[in-house]
Design an enzyme around this catalytic site. Structure first.
Site, short mmCIF file in Angstrom:
data_model
loop_
_atom_site.label_atom_id
_atom_site.label_comp_id
_atom_site.label_asym_id
_atom_site.label_seq_id
_atom_site.Cartn_x
_atom_site.Cartn_y
_atom_site.Cartn_z
N LYS A 1 16.98 -30.79 -17.96
CA LYS A 1 17.15 -29.67 -17.04
C LYS A 1 18.53 -29.04 -17.14
O LYS A 1 18.69 -27.83 -16.98
CB LYS A 1 16.88 -30.11 -15.60
CG LYS A 1 15.42 -30.41 -15.37
CD LYS A 1 15.05 -30.47 -13.92
CE LYS A 1 13.54 -30.63 -13.78
NZ LYS A 1 13.14 -31.40 -12.63
N LYS B 1 4.17 -32.23 -21.55
CA LYS B 1 3.66 -32.71 -20.27
C LYS B 1 3.19 -31.52 -19.43
O LYS B 1 3.85 -30.47 -19.45
CB LYS B 1 4.82 -33.43 -19.56
CG LYS B 1 4.49 -34.00 -18.21
CD LYS B 1 5.74 -34.57 -17.54
CE LYS B 1 6.53 -33.49 -16.83
NZ LYS B 1 7.58 -34.01 -15.92
N LYS C 1 4.55 -27.38 -13.97
CA LYS C 1 4.59 -26.01 -13.45
C LYS C 1 5.65 -25.19 -14.19
O LYS C 1 5.43 -24.03 -14.53
CB LYS C 1 4.90 -26.08 -11.95
CG LYS C 1 4.86 -24.76 -11.25
CD LYS C 1 3.45 -24.23 -11.10
CE LYS C 1 3.47 -22.83 -10.53
NZ LYS C 1 2.18 -22.17 -10.65
P1 TYM Z 1 7.02 -34.39 -9.24
O1 TYM Z 1 7.01 -33.60 -7.98
O2 TYM Z 1 7.45 -33.73 -10.49
O3 TYM Z 1 5.59 -35.00 -9.51
C1 TYM Z 1 4.83 -35.69 -8.52
C2 TYM Z 1 4.06 -36.82 -9.16
O4 TYM Z 1 3.19 -36.32 -10.17
C3 TYM Z 1 3.42 -37.01 -11.39
N1 TYM Z 1 3.20 -36.06 -12.50
C4 TYM Z 1 2.43 -36.31 -13.56
N2 TYM Z 1 1.69 -37.39 -13.89
C5 TYM Z 1 1.01 -37.33 -15.05
N3 TYM Z 1 1.03 -36.25 -15.89
C6 TYM Z 1 1.75 -35.15 -15.57
N4 TYM Z 1 1.75 -34.11 -16.39
C7 TYM Z 1 2.51 -35.15 -14.37
N5 TYM Z 1 3.32 -34.25 -13.77
C8 TYM Z 1 3.73 -34.83 -12.62
C9 TYM Z 1 4.88 -37.46 -11.32
O5 TYM Z 1 5.12 -38.55 -12.17
C10 TYM Z 1 5.00 -37.83 -9.85
O6 TYM Z 1 4.54 -39.13 -9.62
N6 TYM Z 1 11.24 -37.04 -8.72
C11 TYM Z 1 9.83 -36.95 -8.32
C12 TYM Z 1 9.63 -36.82 -6.82
C13 TYM Z 1 10.23 -37.92 -6.00
C14 TYM Z 1 9.72 -39.25 -5.90
C15 TYM Z 1 10.60 -39.89 -4.96
C16 TYM Z 1 8.67 -39.93 -6.48
C17 TYM Z 1 11.32 -37.82 -5.20
N7 TYM Z 1 11.53 -39.00 -4.58
C18 TYM Z 1 10.40 -41.24 -4.63
C19 TYM Z 1 8.48 -41.27 -6.14
C20 TYM Z 1 9.35 -41.91 -5.21
C21 TYM Z 1 9.23 -35.71 -8.96
O7 TYM Z 1 9.91 -34.76 -9.27
O8 TYM Z 1 7.87 -35.73 -9.01
#
Ligand code: TYM
Length: 330
Positions: free
Chosen positions: A112, A192, A195
Site C-alpha cells: 500500500k 486476490k 475492492k
Molecule cells: P478486510 O476488511 O480486507 O477483509 C475482511 C476479511 O475477508 C478476508 N478476505 C478474503 N479472503 C479470501 N479471499 C479474498 N480475496 C479475500 N479478501 C478479503 C480477509 O482475510 C479478512 O478476513 N485487517 C483486516 C481487518 C481487521 C481484522 C482485525 C481482522 C482489523 N482488525 C482483527 C481480524 C482481526 C482487513 O483489512 O480485512
C-alpha cells in the site's frame, strides 16, 4: 473454550472474497461457540484519503450485510470499532514495544505504501491496532482469509512480548482459523479479489450483474476453443464452483472441462445458478433490514455494550499490571 474475534473494514461492499474467506466461516462458527465477537473496523478504514459521508454509508452497509449474511445478534456480538475506545487505547500501549522493522516488513504495508508520496504513520501502525482489536477480547481464534496471516503473526509476537514483561499468559496467542476458500482470486484469475483492484463480485449484486461479471471472467488460459480440453486446477471458475456448487456438480465440472464436454460459458451458467441460489436469500434479508434499520442499529448497540464490558475489564488489568492504574499516594 476459545474466544473468537474477527474484523472487517467498511471499505466497500462485502464481496464474495470476504464472504468465502471469512464471513461464511463467522456464521458457521457462531453456531458452535456463543459469545463470538465481530467488528466493523472503521478506524482501520481511515488510513488513506476518505470522505466522511461515504464512510458513514459504508459502515451502515457493512453492518447490514453482515446480519443479512447470517450473523445472529443472539449468538454473537457485532459492533463498530469506534464505539469502543479501548481499541485505540490498547493500540498505543502496543506501539511502545513493537519493533519498527517488524511493521515495515508487513507485506500489506509495503504494497500500500509503495506508490505513496507521503505515508501516513497510521498505515504503518495498522497491524498494531489489529493486534489490539484481537487481544482486547483476549481472543485466541481469529477466522480470517489468508492475507491476514502475517498480521496475526505480529499479534502473537506482541502478545508474547507483553506477557514476558507484564504477566505470563495474560494474553493468549491468537491463531488464524482458515477455510478451504482462504484466498479467492478476482475475475482476472490472477490477483486476490479485492475492492481496490475492481475485480470483485458484490454479495448484494443482482443476478444480471453477477452474470455480466462472470461471463467475461478469465478461465484456463490454454483453453482457447470450446473443443480444447481444459484443466480445472488452473481455472478460477472451477475454484468458485468448489465454493458454491454441490460436490456432484464439482465432479461433473471436472469431467466436462477435461473432456471439453462443456464450454466455459456452459460451465459459468451452472456456476451462476448455484451462486444465485446461495446469494438470493442474503440479498432478500439485506433488503428487509434496509426497511427496518432499527433492527441493525439495536443489534450494533447491544454488541458494542457487550464488547465494552469485556474491553474495560481487560484494560483495567492491563493498566494495573503496567503501573497505569488510578494514581494513589506513593
Ligand atoms: P478486510 O476488511 O480486507 O477483509 C475482511 C476479511 O475477508 C478476508 N478476505 C478474503 N479472503 C479470501 N479471499 C479474498 N480475496 C479475500 N479478501 C478479503 C480477509 O482475510 C479478512 O478476513 N485487517 C483486516 C481487518 C481487521 C481484522 C482485525 C481482522 C482489523 N482488525 C482483527 C481480524 C482481526 C482487513 O483489512 O480485512
Amino acid at each position: 473454550m476459545s474466544r473468537i474475534f474477527s474484523g472487517i473494514q467498511p471499505s466497500g461492499e462485502l464481496h464474495i472474497g470476504n464472504y468465502l474467506g471469512a464471513i461464511k466461516n463467522w456464521v458457521a462458527l457462531q453456531q458452535q461457540h456463543t459469545g463470538a465477537i465481530f467488528c466493523v473496523v472503521d478506524y482501520h478504514a481511515i488510513t488513506g484519503n476518505y470522505d466522511p459521508a461515504v464512510l458513514r454509508q459504508r459502515r451502515w452497509d457493512m453492518a447490514r450485510s453482515l446480519f443479512a449474511a447470517g450473523l445472529d445478534p443472539e449468538r454473537a456480538s457485532v459492533f463498530v470499532q469506534s464505539d469502543v475506545p479501548e481499541h485505540t487505547e490498547l493500540s498505543w500501549i502496543f506501539t511502545t514495544f513493537t519493533p519498527l522493522g517488524d511493521l515495515e516488513r508487513q507485506t500489506q504495508f509495503k504494497d500500500k505504501s509503495g506508490t505513496m508520496e507521503s505515508i501516513p504513520a497510521g498505515l504503518l501502525m495498522y497491524p498494531v491496532l489489529q493486534a489490539a482489536d484481537i487481544l482486547l477480547y483476549r481472543a485466541d481464534a481469529v477466522p480470517v482469509g489468508e492475507d491476514q496471516v502475517q498480521h496475526l503473526e505480529l499479534s502473537r509476537d506482541i502478545a508474547r512480548k507483553w506477557n514476558a514483561r507484564f504477566g505470563e499468559d495474560f494474553f493468549p496467542e491468537p491463531k488464524p482459523l482458515l477455510t478451504p476458500t482462504r484466498r479467492i482470486l478476482g475475475l482476472d484469475g490472477k490477483a486476490k479479489m479485492s475492492k481496490s483492484l475492481g475485480n470483485t463480485i458484490g454479495l448484494l449484486e443482482s443476478d444480471e450483474e453477477i452474470w455480466q461479471k462472470l461471463r467475461p471472467a478469465v478461465t484456463d488460459p490454454n483453453r482457447v476453443r470450446k473443443t480444447d480440453p481444459g484443466n480445472p486446477e488452473v481455472c478460477n471458475i472451477f475454484q468458485l464452483h468448489k465454493a458454491f456448487s454441490p460436490a456432484e456438480t464439482v465432479a461433473d465440472v471436472d469431467t466436462q472441462c477435461r473432456s471439453a464436454g462443456w464450454g466455459c460459458i456452459d460451465c459459468k451458467k451452472v456456476l451462476h445458478a448455484n451462486m444465485v441460489a446461495e446469494l438470493t436469500p442474503i440479498r432478500t434479508r439485506a433488503q428487509q433490514l434496509a426497511e427496518e434499520p432499527a433492527r441493525v442499529l439495536d443489534a450494533l448497540a447491544s454488541g458494542a455494550s457487550t464488547a465494552r464490558g469485556i474491553a474495560q475489564e481487560t484494560m483495567r488489568e492491563v493498566k494495573t499490571r503496567m503501573g497505569l492504574d488510578p494514581v494513589r499516594q506513593g
